[in-house]
Design a protein around this motif. Structure first.
Motif, PDB file in Angstrom:
ATOM      1  N   SER A 546       0.740  -1.072  -0.090  1.00 13.49           N
ATOM      2  CA  SER A 546       0.021   0.077   0.065  1.00 13.49           C
ATOM      3  C   SER A 546       0.988   1.360  -0.089  1.00 13.49           C
ATOM      4  O   SER A 546       0.107   2.312  -0.313  1.00 13.49           O
ATOM      5  N   LEU A 547       2.118   1.197   0.121  1.00  9.41           N
ATOM      6  CA  LEU A 547       3.124   2.357   0.426  1.00  9.41           C
ATOM      7  C   LEU A 547       3.869   2.612  -0.996  1.00  9.41           C
ATOM      8  O   LEU A 547       4.550   3.442  -1.094  1.00  9.41           O
ATOM      9  N   THR A 548       3.516   1.818  -1.858  1.00  8.51           N
ATOM     10  CA  THR A 548       4.593   1.966  -3.066  1.00  8.51           C
ATOM     11  C   THR A 548       3.772   1.570  -4.305  1.00  8.51           C
ATOM     12  O   THR A 548       2.699   0.513  -4.223  1.00  8.51           O
ATOM     13  N   ASP A 549       3.967   1.959  -5.446  1.00  2.86           N
ATOM     14  CA  ASP A 549       3.624   1.389  -6.819  1.00  2.86           C
ATOM     15  C   ASP A 549       4.311   0.380  -7.306  1.00  2.86           C
ATOM     16  O   ASP A 549       4.024  -0.243  -8.165  1.00  2.86           O
ATOM     17  N   LYS A 550       5.534   0.460  -6.604  1.00  2.00           N
ATOM     18  CA  LYS A 550       6.699  -0.799  -7.489  1.00  2.00           C
ATOM     19  C   LYS A 550       5.973  -1.948  -6.704  1.00  2.00           C
ATOM     20  O   LYS A 550       5.498  -2.257  -5.725  1.00  2.00           O
ATOM     21  N   PRO A 551       6.435  -3.213  -7.552  1.00  2.20           N
ATOM     22  CA  PRO A 551       5.808  -4.335  -7.118  1.00  2.20           C
ATOM     23  C   PRO A 551       6.546  -4.760  -5.788  1.00  2.20           C
ATOM     24  O   PRO A 551       7.744  -4.757  -5.696  1.00  2.20           O
ATOM     25  N   MET A 552       5.681  -5.478  -4.694  1.00  4.98           N
ATOM     26  CA  MET A 552       6.221  -5.775  -3.591  1.00  4.98           C
ATOM     27  C   MET A 552       6.483  -7.150  -3.598  1.00  4.98           C
ATOM     28  O   MET A 552       5.311  -7.713  -3.524  1.00  4.98           O
ATOM     29  N   LYS A 553       7.376  -7.787  -3.159  1.00  2.00           N
ATOM     30  CA  LYS A 553       7.553  -9.220  -3.124  1.00  2.00           C
ATOM     31  C   LYS A 553       6.833  -9.760  -2.070  1.00  2.00           C
ATOM     32  O   LYS A 553       7.043  -9.462  -0.739  1.00  2.00           O
ATOM     33  N   GLY A 554       5.974 -10.802  -2.320  1.00  2.00           N
ATOM     34  CA  GLY A 554       5.532 -11.596  -1.027  1.00  2.00           C
ATOM     35  C   GLY A 554       6.739 -12.377  -0.893  1.00  2.00           C
ATOM     36  O   GLY A 554       7.534 -12.934  -1.451  1.00  2.00           O
ATOM     37  N   MET A 555       6.778 -12.748   0.445  1.00  2.00           N
ATOM     38  CA  MET A 555       8.233 -13.356   1.196  1.00  2.00           C
ATOM     39  C   MET A 555       7.789 -14.334   2.063  1.00  2.00           C
ATOM     40  O   MET A 555       7.178 -14.211   3.101  1.00  2.00           O
ATOM     41  N   LEU A 556       8.227 -15.811   1.487  1.00  2.00           N
ATOM     42  CA  LEU A 556       7.737 -16.908   2.211  1.00  2.00           C
ATOM     43  C   LEU A 556       8.993 -17.781   2.355  1.00  2.00           C
ATOM     44  O   LEU A 556      10.052 -17.776   1.551  1.00  2.00           O
ATOM     45  N   THR A 557       9.057 -18.482   3.362  1.00  2.00           N
ATOM     46  CA  THR A 557      10.136 -19.782   3.439  1.00  2.00           C
ATOM     47  C   THR A 557       9.369 -20.928   2.828  1.00  2.00           C
ATOM     48  O   THR A 557       8.320 -21.389   3.323  1.00  2.00           O
ATOM     49  N   ASP A 603      11.711 -18.784  -0.454  1.00  2.00           N
ATOM     50  CA  ASP A 603      13.036 -19.134   0.006  1.00  2.00           C
ATOM     51  C   ASP A 603      13.344 -20.705  -0.072  1.00  2.00           C
ATOM     52  O   ASP A 603      12.580 -21.206   0.975  1.00  2.00           O
ATOM     53  N   GLU A 604      14.194 -21.363  -0.620  1.00  2.00           N
ATOM     54  CA  GLU A 604      14.697 -22.684  -0.316  1.00  2.00           C
ATOM     55  C   GLU A 604      16.180 -22.689   0.158  1.00  2.00           C
ATOM     56  O   GLU A 604      16.811 -23.410  -0.837  1.00  2.00           O
ATOM     57  N   ALA A 605      16.497 -21.805   0.970  1.00  2.00           N
ATOM     58  CA  ALA A 605      18.026 -21.871   1.305  1.00  2.00           C
ATOM     59  C   ALA A 605      18.446 -23.100   1.687  1.00  2.00           C
ATOM     60  O   ALA A 605      19.858 -23.465   1.437  1.00  2.00           O
ATOM     61  N   ALA A 606      17.832 -23.927   2.291  1.00  2.00           N
ATOM     62  CA  ALA A 606      18.418 -25.213   2.630  1.00  2.00           C
ATOM     63  C   ALA A 606      17.952 -26.563   1.791  1.00  2.00           C
ATOM     64  O   ALA A 606      18.268 -27.606   1.958  1.00  2.00           O
ATOM     65  N   LEU A 607      17.390 -26.316   0.399  1.00  2.00           N
ATOM     66  CA  LEU A 607      17.281 -27.233  -0.362  1.00  2.00           C
ATOM     67  C   LEU A 607      18.467 -27.848  -0.990  1.00  2.00           C
ATOM     68  O   LEU A 607      18.498 -29.045  -0.724  1.00  2.00           O
ATOM     69  N   ARG A 608      19.237 -27.274  -1.199  1.00  2.00           N
ATOM     70  CA  ARG A 608      20.706 -27.648  -1.591  1.00  2.00           C
ATOM     71  C   ARG A 608      21.542 -28.374  -0.261  1.00  2.00           C
ATOM     72  O   ARG A 608      22.001 -29.409  -0.349  1.00  2.00           O
ATOM     73  N   THR A 644      12.511 -17.968  -6.359  1.00  2.00           N
ATOM     74  CA  THR A 644      13.122 -18.759  -5.164  1.00  2.00           C
ATOM     75  C   THR A 644      14.520 -18.342  -4.852  1.00  2.00           C
ATOM     76  O   THR A 644      15.007 -17.570  -5.810  1.00  2.00           O
ATOM     77  N   HIS A 645      14.915 -18.497  -3.620  1.00  2.00           N
ATOM     78  CA  HIS A 645      16.488 -17.930  -3.383  1.00  2.00           C
ATOM     79  C   HIS A 645      17.127 -19.010  -2.533  1.00  2.00           C
ATOM     80  O   HIS A 645      16.440 -19.705  -1.830  1.00  2.00           O
ATOM     81  N   MET A 646      18.264 -19.210  -2.918  1.00  2.00           N
ATOM     82  CA  MET A 646      19.172 -20.165  -2.370  1.00  2.00           C
ATOM     83  C   MET A 646      20.562 -19.716  -1.885  1.00  2.00           C
ATOM     84  O   MET A 646      21.108 -18.901  -2.822  1.00  2.00           O
TER      85      MET A 646
END
Ligand SMILES: CN1c2c(nc(N)[nH]c2=O)NC[C@@H]1CNc1ccc(C(=O)N[C@@H](CCC(=O)N[C@@H](CCC(=O)N[C@@H](CCC(=O)O)C(=O)O)C(=O)O)C(=O)O)cc1
Ligand SMILES: N[C@@H](CCS)C(=O)O
Ligand SMILES: [Zn+2]
Length: 758
Positions: A546-557, A603-608, A644-646
């Motif tokens: 609501s604070l910006t017009d830029k796309p805001m990423k939903g952030m999940l683990t 985020d799948e930091a621990a997948l690998r 996704t992020h690792m």
């Protein structure tokens, strides 16, 4: 009589005393003597805690990391710190974290690389090796700890990392053969063993956990050569393996000329018969009968059923211990005041595990009747857990049974999705983003602490976190980033935060476990079938959007990371728990999409990181891990962009599985390898978008714009520029705003240079 011992005790302290002492020392608020005194007090307390044992570990204490301790003990100190000012401990901290207490205003040297310790969530500092490496023993710190132990009349068993595991953990920068260093390394070990024997140590525990991995012929032969040579030392060796089964290495282990071996009998119970047959008649067999990796009470009856016959056979040759060092579990369950008492009754932390060991020893030495009450209480706990309605949820089991291939499949292939997403998001080339967290400041942590203590009500706490989110959005606007994050201010940790909100999870107040250095995590306890009672992140993300017009990423683990960084159930396969988590997080993904969130990062930091230690078990793991991710992520419309992020990106061996996750964008760590890790993506023709991290967030150094441009140009030699993103390696929670702002300014400026040149 059976001998009891322990492989290692958590050194951080029940109240994280070591963490606070270290951080205060680094800030300059306490002196080196005060830090040393805290260390000495912790060791003393921990030895007292273990005083009922026949042999107590010494040398398991560390001011940062036991592998780095070993490097210093062996004189394998990087040249870049060798001649710097200050004492040994200052140089030690420079290797550990890039700076000592004295260099707080500058970052003098780059820190040693850190990577995970086998399949745990503990991270060690990688020994730096090259063809030129020389070793020169300096055991003064270990000997000083032994002297302290002797003064306190501790029945000490020094603990060291074995020469093969030490080399295996190391990395050579010049591609030379690590094993070629063994002849240079062994004399240091022989001298060390002699020094320890001279100090009156009858036994030395020498850890060789690589014996539970697949070893090729050269490593197997090196084991024989090394331990033949170590016979020259005068201490008795207890060679300790843990974290898995021996399998093909069992005959090798039995051939080594050591006086005792320790195995992980939680994973390797089936191998005990073979071991007894093959071990020389006078070798001690230490069995790790209490799980050092989990927090469940041991089923003492079930253990005694198989352990008593082994004891009858081996008599005094039998030792018992936890399966591995207790470093990986919290210290004391009795500190917990808020756990559901029914669940607390099923648990055992380090101190309680040592009590269990005593009960087993008494039962073996004096008969079960000598510990009848304890055994009855244990039986009741085990049965209550087994039959508890808290654990089993038929609706979750029914949902798991209904999983089919459609759940993990997106409507269209990546190419079609990319066109729709691009039309909607209208991002420039080389879009810039961050990985999720922004600095977790003292103010944020203090506010959460006050909220937990009841000194701040929910409304006030929420307002404070919203302020932080608003600050984060303002900063990103000012920086000119393209895809925003809300900064994760409201999260204590990327795993615990979700554990706290899911049914089937319990969480502790003081269940801290060291992750690296002074950093700790409180793994949530997965005790039952998992479900999501209500949305967990949607309100925060909606507020940020609501604070910006830029796309805001939903952030999940993601489900695999939540699983790998939790204490998990031992009454069902990990894959089943993972699928349950996948269904729960999938609901959150769909709710975020429903709320209008167009970019969702899982985020799948621990997948690998979670790959089994044996390659032969990789494909089974990857099958359910990747499928779990797909179930979580792939229920969305084509227009919704999944990231996704690792944190690590050595993906050569598993690139097909990474591609099979089918995330639209993956952000990874590559800056330290100067983008070379992207070769795996290039060779595989990885089809989707990639954000190769352009700077190492673990370092306080501010990356310069030109360097980022160069790195991205290297990336563009491997991946088409239209599919590249520009981002840091990982989240920024451990950094300060003063470091983050200039770093991101340079990153955004670099992206502009790249766009202008495109
Ligand atoms: C990405 N990483 C993670 C891993 N595992 C996880 N479970 N989470 C991860 O993020 N594994 C791999 C890497 C490891 N990296 C890290 C990085 C940073 C930390 C870290 O910063 N840990 C914090 C503790 C985080 C937390 O739970 N904070 C709580 C409680 C904070 C606290 O200590 N409060 C104080 C009072 C506060 C005050 O008054 O100042 C208290 O309770 O006494 C929170 O924010 O609420 C750490 O400090 O060690 C870990 C792994
Ligand atoms: N979103 C998380 C990922 C860490 S691996 C963070 O940014 O801290
Ligand atoms: Zn990360």
């Amino acid at each position: 009589m059976v001998t009891t011992h322990n492989l290692g005790f958590p050194r951080i302290g029940a109240k994280r005393e070591l963490k606070f002492a270290l951080e205060n020392y680094w800030k300059g608020d306490v002196t080196l003597d005060q830090l040393a005194e805290t260390g000495a007090q912790l060791r003393q307390r921990h030895w007292q805690n273990q005083s009922a044992l026949d042999l107590v570990p010494v040398g398991d204490f560390s001011f940062y990391d036991q592998v780095l301790d070993m490097s210093f003990l062996l004189g394998n100190i990087p040249d870049r710190v060798r001649h710097l000012d200050g004492n040994t401990l200052d140089n030690y901290f420079r290797v550990a974290r890039g700076r000592s207490a004295q260099d707080s205003s500058c970052s003098c040297v780059h820190a040693g690389e850190m990577t995970k310790w086998f399949d745990t969530n503990y991270h060690y500092i990688v020994p730096e090796l090259s063809a030129e490496t020389e070793f020169s023993l300096d055991a003064s710190r270990l000997l000083a700890q032994l002297a302290q132990a002797r003064q306190l009349k501790v029945s000490a068993k020094p603990v060291i990392i074995g020469p093969l595991t030490y080399l295996w953990l190391g990395k050579t920068r010049d591609a030379s053969d690590k094993l070629a260093l063994l002849p240079r390394l062994l004399p240091a070990y022989i001298t060390l063993l002699n020094q320890l024997a001279e100090q009156g140590c009858e036994w030395v525990q020498i850890d060789e956990p690589i014996l539970v991995t697949e070893l090729d012929a050269s490593w197997q032969q090196a084991f024989i050569a090394a331990y033949d040579a170590l016979q020259a030392g005068s201490a008795k060796l207890l060679l300790a393996t843990y974290f898995g089964q021996l399998k093909d290495n069992l005959p090798l282990l039995c051939k080594l000329p050591v006086q005792g071996i320790h195995i992980d009998a939680i994973n390797g119970q089936d191998e005990i018969g073979q071991l007894i047959q093959q071990l020389p008649a006078d070798t001690v067999l230490s069995l790790g009968v209490i799980n050092g990796r989990n927090i469940w009470k041991t089923d003492l009856h079930a253990t005694l059923e198989w352990l008593e016959p082994v004891h009858r056979l081996l008599q005094t040759r039998l030792w018992i211990a936890p399966s591995c060092s207790l470093l990986h579990v919290p210290v004391d369950l009795s500190s917990e005041q808020k756990l559901d008492s029914r669940i607390q009754y099923w648990l055992a932390f380090a101190l309680q595990k040592l009590d269990e060991l005593q009960i087993l020893a008494k039962a073996l030495n004096n008969g079960r009747v000598s510990v009848q009450e304890e055994l009855i209480a244990n039986h009741v706990a085990i049965e209550r857990r087994r039959t508890s309605s808290l654990v089993h949820n038929p609706a979750v089991k029914a949902a798991i049974a209904k999983i089919d291939a459609t759940l993990g499949k997106r409507n269209s292939a990546y190419e079609q999705r990319a066109i729709k997403q691009s039309a909607l998001l209208k991002l420039p080339d080389y879009p810039t983003t961050t990985i999720g967290s922004f600095p977790q400041t003292t103010e944020i942590r203090q506010a959460r602490n006050q909220f937990r203590l009841g000194n701040l009500d929910e409304v006030a706490y929420k307002a404070l976190m919203q302020n932080e989110i608003a600050r984060c959005v303002r900063e990103q606007e000012a920086l000119g980033l393209d895809v925003f994050v809300h900064g994760e201010a409201e999260r204590n940790d990327m795993v615990e935060y979700f554990g706290e909100q899911l049914e089937g999870y319990a969480f502790s107040q003081f269940g801290w476990v060291q992750s690296y250095g002074s950093r700790c995590v409180k793994p949530p306890i997965l005790f039952g079938d998992i479900s999501r009672p209500k949305a967990m992140t949607v309100e925060w993300i909606k507020y940020a959007q609501s604070l910006t017009d830029k796309p805001m990423k939903g952030m999940l683990t993601g489900p695999v990371t939540i699983l790998n960084w939790s204490f998990v159930r031992d009454d069902q396969p990990r894959s089943v728990s993972c699928y349950q988590l996948a269904l729960a997080i999938r609901e959150e993904v769909l709710d975020l999409e429903q709320a209008g969130v167009r970019v969702i990062q899982i985020d799948e930091a621990a997948l690998r990181e979670g790959l089994p230690l044996r390659r032969s078990q990789w494909s089974e793991y990857l099958q359910w891990a990747v499928e779990s991710f797909r179930i979580t992520a792939n229920g969305v419309q084509d227009e919704t962009q999944i990231h996704t992020h690792m944190c690590y990106s050595e993906f050569n061996d598993i690139i097909a599985s990474i591609a099979n996750m089918d995330a639209d964008v993956i952000t990874i760590e590559t800056s330290r390898s100067a983008m070379e890790l992207l070769d795996a993506f290039d060779d595989f023709n990885y089809p989707n978008q990639i954000g190769p991290g352009v700077y190492d967030i673990h370092s306080p150094n501010i990356p310069n714009q030109e360097h980022i441009v160069q790195l991205m140009r290297k990336a563009a030699e491997r991946i088409p520029a239209q599919r590249l993103w520009v981002n840091p390696d990982c989240g920024l929670k451990t950094r300060a705003w003063e470091e983050v702002i200039p770093a991101l300014k340079n990153m955004v400026a670099a992206a502009r240079v790249l766009r202008a040149a495109a």
